[in-house]
Design a protein around this motif. Sequence first.
Motif, PDB file in Angstrom:
ATOM      1  N   VAL A 222      46.944  11.543  83.825  1.00  0.00           N
ATOM      2  CA  VAL A 222      46.896  12.782  83.047  1.00  0.00           C
ATOM      3  C   VAL A 222      45.640  12.820  82.182  1.00  0.00           C
ATOM      4  CG1 VAL A 222      47.980  14.046  81.145  1.00  0.00           C
ATOM      5  CG2 VAL A 222      49.379  13.211  83.037  1.00  0.00           C
ATOM      6  N   VAL A 223      45.343  11.717  81.497  1.00  0.00           N
ATOM      7  CA  VAL A 223      44.144  11.652  80.644  1.00  0.00           C
ATOM      8  C   VAL A 223      42.879  11.849  81.481  1.00  0.00           C
ATOM      9  CG1 VAL A 223      42.735  10.155  79.169  1.00  0.00           C
ATOM     10  CG2 VAL A 223      45.219  10.243  78.859  1.00  0.00           C
ATOM     11  N   GLY A 224      42.799  11.165  82.617  1.00  0.00           N
ATOM     12  CA  GLY A 224      41.643  11.306  83.493  1.00  0.00           C
ATOM     13  C   GLY A 224      41.495  12.729  84.003  1.00  0.00           C
ATOM     14  N   SER A 225      42.615  13.352  84.376  1.00  0.00           N
ATOM     15  CA  SER A 225      42.582  14.727  84.880  1.00  0.00           C
ATOM     16  C   SER A 225      42.103  15.701  83.817  1.00  0.00           C
ATOM     17  CB  SER A 225      43.972  15.148  85.367  1.00  0.00           C
ATOM     18  OG  SER A 225      44.418  14.339  86.423  1.00  0.00           O
ATOM     19  N   TYR A 231      36.171  19.628  80.882  1.00  0.00           N
ATOM     20  CA  TYR A 231      34.732  19.647  81.143  1.00  0.00           C
ATOM     21  C   TYR A 231      34.345  20.901  81.932  1.00  0.00           C
ATOM     22  CZ  TYR A 231      30.089  17.946  82.536  1.00  0.00           C
ATOM     23  OH  TYR A 231      28.735  17.801  82.729  1.00  0.00           O
ATOM     24  N   ASN A 232      35.256  21.343  82.819  1.00  0.00           N
ATOM     25  CA  ASN A 232      35.011  22.520  83.656  1.00  0.00           C
ATOM     26  C   ASN A 232      35.911  23.683  83.243  1.00  0.00           C
ATOM     27  OD1 ASN A 232      33.161  21.282  85.843  1.00  0.00           O
ATOM     28  ND2 ASN A 232      34.913  19.880  85.825  1.00  0.00           N
ATOM     29  N   LEU A 233      36.147  23.798  81.956  1.00  0.00           N
ATOM     30  CA  LEU A 233      37.126  24.753  81.443  1.00  0.00           C
ATOM     31  C   LEU A 233      36.826  26.194  81.864  1.00  0.00           C
ATOM     32  CD1 LEU A 233      39.690  24.610  79.753  1.00  0.00           C
ATOM     33  CD2 LEU A 233      38.322  25.099  77.720  1.00  0.00           C
ATOM     34  N   GLU A 234      35.537  26.538  81.982  1.00  0.00           N
ATOM     35  CA  GLU A 234      35.185  27.909  82.349  1.00  0.00           C
ATOM     36  C   GLU A 234      35.612  28.262  83.780  1.00  0.00           C
ATOM     37  OE1 GLU A 234      31.764  25.302  83.620  1.00  0.00           O
ATOM     38  OE2 GLU A 234      33.110  25.458  81.883  1.00  0.00           O
ATOM     39  N   ASN A 235      35.893  27.233  84.589  1.00  0.00           N
ATOM     40  CA  ASN A 235      36.305  27.474  85.979  1.00  0.00           C
ATOM     41  C   ASN A 235      37.815  27.492  86.165  1.00  0.00           C
ATOM     42  OD1 ASN A 235      33.592  27.481  86.769  1.00  0.00           O
ATOM     43  ND2 ASN A 235      33.577  25.266  87.093  1.00  0.00           N
ATOM     44  N   ILE A 236      38.564  27.183  85.118  1.00  0.00           N
ATOM     45  CA  ILE A 236      40.022  27.117  85.246  1.00  0.00           C
ATOM     46  C   ILE A 236      40.625  28.497  85.505  1.00  0.00           C
ATOM     47  CG2 ILE A 236      42.178  26.616  84.036  1.00  0.00           C
ATOM     48  CD1 ILE A 236      40.725  24.154  85.041  1.00  0.00           C
ATOM     49  N   GLY A 237      40.173  29.502  84.765  1.00  0.00           N
ATOM     50  CA  GLY A 237      40.684  30.860  84.958  1.00  0.00           C
ATOM     51  C   GLY A 237      40.498  31.347  86.388  1.00  0.00           C
ATOM     52  N   PRO A 238      39.259  31.307  86.907  1.00  0.00           N
ATOM     53  CA  PRO A 238      39.051  31.731  88.302  1.00  0.00           C
ATOM     54  C   PRO A 238      39.841  30.894  89.309  1.00  0.00           C
ATOM     55  CG  PRO A 238      36.965  31.641  87.130  1.00  0.00           C
ATOM     56  CD  PRO A 238      37.992  31.046  86.214  1.00  0.00           C
ATOM     57  N   SER A 239      40.017  29.611  89.020  1.00  0.00           N
ATOM     58  CA  SER A 239      40.766  28.738  89.937  1.00  0.00           C
ATOM     59  C   SER A 239      42.231  29.151  90.001  1.00  0.00           C
ATOM     60  CB  SER A 239      40.657  27.275  89.490  1.00  0.00           C
ATOM     61  OG  SER A 239      39.325  26.817  89.539  1.00  0.00           O
ATOM     62  N   ILE A 240      42.821  29.391  88.835  1.00  0.00           N
ATOM     63  CA  ILE A 240      44.230  29.816  88.799  1.00  0.00           C
ATOM     64  C   ILE A 240      44.384  31.185  89.442  1.00  0.00           C
ATOM     65  CG2 ILE A 240      46.131  30.469  87.271  1.00  0.00           C
ATOM     66  CD1 ILE A 240      45.172  28.291  85.334  1.00  0.00           C
ATOM     67  N   ALA A 241      43.423  32.073  89.194  1.00  0.00           N
ATOM     68  CA  ALA A 241      43.470  33.406  89.800  1.00  0.00           C
ATOM     69  C   ALA A 241      43.437  33.309  91.324  1.00  0.00           C
ATOM     70  CB  ALA A 241      42.292  34.244  89.301  1.00  0.00           C
ATOM     71  N   ALA A 242      42.600  32.416  91.845  1.00  0.00           N
ATOM     72  CA  ALA A 242      42.487  32.247  93.302  1.00  0.00           C
ATOM     73  C   ALA A 242      43.795  31.730  93.896  1.00  0.00           C
ATOM     74  CB  ALA A 242      41.341  31.305  93.633  1.00  0.00           C
ATOM     75  N   ILE A 243      44.478  30.847  93.171  1.00  0.00           N
ATOM     76  CA  ILE A 243      45.753  30.302  93.658  1.00  0.00           C
ATOM     77  C   ILE A 243      46.756  31.421  93.908  1.00  0.00           C
ATOM     78  CG2 ILE A 243      47.754  28.893  93.023  1.00  0.00           C
ATOM     79  CD1 ILE A 243      45.785  27.111  91.416  1.00  0.00           C
ATOM     80  N   LEU A 320      43.906  21.418  89.983  1.00  0.00           N
ATOM     81  CA  LEU A 320      42.970  22.048  89.053  1.00  0.00           C
ATOM     82  C   LEU A 320      41.693  21.230  88.911  1.00  0.00           C
ATOM     83  CD1 LEU A 320      45.358  23.374  86.256  1.00  0.00           C
ATOM     84  CD2 LEU A 320      44.225  24.667  88.070  1.00  0.00           C
ATOM     85  N   VAL A 321      41.802  19.908  88.982  1.00  0.00           N
ATOM     86  CA  VAL A 321      40.610  19.051  88.955  1.00  0.00           C
ATOM     87  C   VAL A 321      39.715  19.376  90.151  1.00  0.00           C
ATOM     88  CG1 VAL A 321      39.808  16.676  89.325  1.00  0.00           C
ATOM     89  CG2 VAL A 321      41.557  17.141  87.608  1.00  0.00           C
ATOM     90  N   ILE A 322      40.317  19.464  91.333  1.00  0.00           N
ATOM     91  CA  ILE A 322      39.555  19.717  92.562  1.00  0.00           C
ATOM     92  C   ILE A 322      38.960  21.119  92.565  1.00  0.00           C
ATOM     93  CG2 ILE A 322      39.779  20.005  95.073  1.00  0.00           C
ATOM     94  CD1 ILE A 322      41.914  17.764  94.951  1.00  0.00           C
TER      95      ILE A 322
END
Length: 560
Positions: A222-225, A231-243, A320-322
């Motif tokens: 969990v800590v590693g993830s 670090y890539n927080l700006e990509n989380i929104g688009p990633s979740i949207a794509a899912i 989400l990491v990937i």
Amino acid sequence: MDAINNFLLLLDSYLGSAAYFPYILLGVGLFFTIYLGFPQLRYFRHAWKVISGKFDKKGAEGDTSHFQALSTALSGTVGTGNIGGVALAIFLGGPAALFWMWITAFLGMTTKFVEVTLSHKYRVKTEDGTMAGGPMYYMDRRLNMKWLAVIFAIATVISSFGTGNMPQINNIAVSMESSFGIEPMLTGGVLAILLAMVIIGGIKRIAAVTSKVVPLMALLYVVGSLSVIFYNLENIGPSIAAIFTDAFTGSAATGGFLGATFAYAFNRGVNRGLFSNEAGQGSAPIAHASARAEEPVSEGMVSILEPFIDTIVICTLTGLVILSSGVWSEKHENIFARADMEFISGNYDDSLAADRGSLHAYLNDTSDNSVELYTGTVEVRDGAPVSNGYTLLHARSVAENVRFIVAGEDPYNGVLRVENGQLRKDDITVIGESLVHSAPLTSLAFSRGFLGDAGEYIIPISLLMFAFSTAIAWSYYGDRAIVYLVGQRGVMPYRILYVAGFFVASFADTTLVWTMSYVAIVLMTLPNLLGIILLRKEMKSTVKDYWVSFDKDREKEKQK
């Protein structure tokens, strides 16, 4: 061996890889979710109270606490599927595959609740005083279908080697060699000794170890993830949207990824979901049957947490990491695996929309596919191909900067023969840039965080802990299946064979065993799903009786 392997793959095409299988798996989960009134939501909070020991009763029979039983079951499910399996699902189906893993887990929470409750209800005490339970016992003792119970138990023994044992140590050994240069035989020898020390002690020692290892390995992962996700927080929104946006349409082509249809994403997401949390497979109920509890429903509620932790938490972190790191759609230099490599006729460029469309149709096997496998020659000079008329695909992507190497390091010169898309010369190593999948993809993603390149080491360490704990748990599943089949006398020979197989698989090819497990998993799952459907009315009445008894106990406590 090839003939046997091909036969098993053919058999699997009619079982686990068949189009109907995901629908059966999800259908049973959906049925019980509605039939029992969404227990995964209604009983979720109560399950945490049960696991805390708040409702424990003195004198209840069993070998482990609720937490230890959950830890043992989680150690069996939290494994390579959470690291490499999620990466493989995204590689095959794109972001949408993660959505279907979630759906599988959500419905699987109910399936697991049912199968664990019934297995705990019909458990027995063995000759040595320990508990033995699992679907084979309710099939035998309640349904009077001993033949089905025997099929399930045999499949469990096979799966213990093909799922929990040999592929796990093989993955560990390969990872330790590539990351730290440790010889596979040394890795296998050391871990085989540790495995023997744990499993010879039976369920009490297994539970004692897993209850300590599981929280530690989960915390590390969990800590590693989170170090990559933030670090890539700006990509989380688009990633979740794509899912979510791709869930019912399939994933479009992007970068080196050539796209996936809805059917492909759905099938791969559900299959990877089952491989990850094992809901409906009937394996985890064997561990939960050891729990100290008078009410089977209470342990069933504990099991609701298992798919939640395994898939909705840990697999989501991996996904989400990937996705946020972007590595899933990028081409990386790697050594091409023959199984992932094929030559097709014609020159294709994945930067051209028309060519992407043709390749998408081919890879997803749609009705408009016009791509054919290449048969002919490939001329190579100083390691580089110079002839044309074909395109090399590797890992479902157009390979770039390809080099042909012989004797480990020398560039190849000459003409190579290709038949039906396959390179005929065996001593050639092919290197180039393409998509990657499974654990190597997850490892690359972990290097795109705050830890930089050092983040890659999280994967071999996590893989070591995840896979080793899986081997421990599955030894118990096979152990209890052996007890059902031949009695206590078969336990020690099984454990010896299990440890020996674990060692050998660290440096041997496990392809046949892995393929065998594909079939065995379905031969566990289908009988188990049939059994719980047949006992649906009993399950409903058992849950009702539990709450009546629970309310009476609470009323007595208030009066004291």
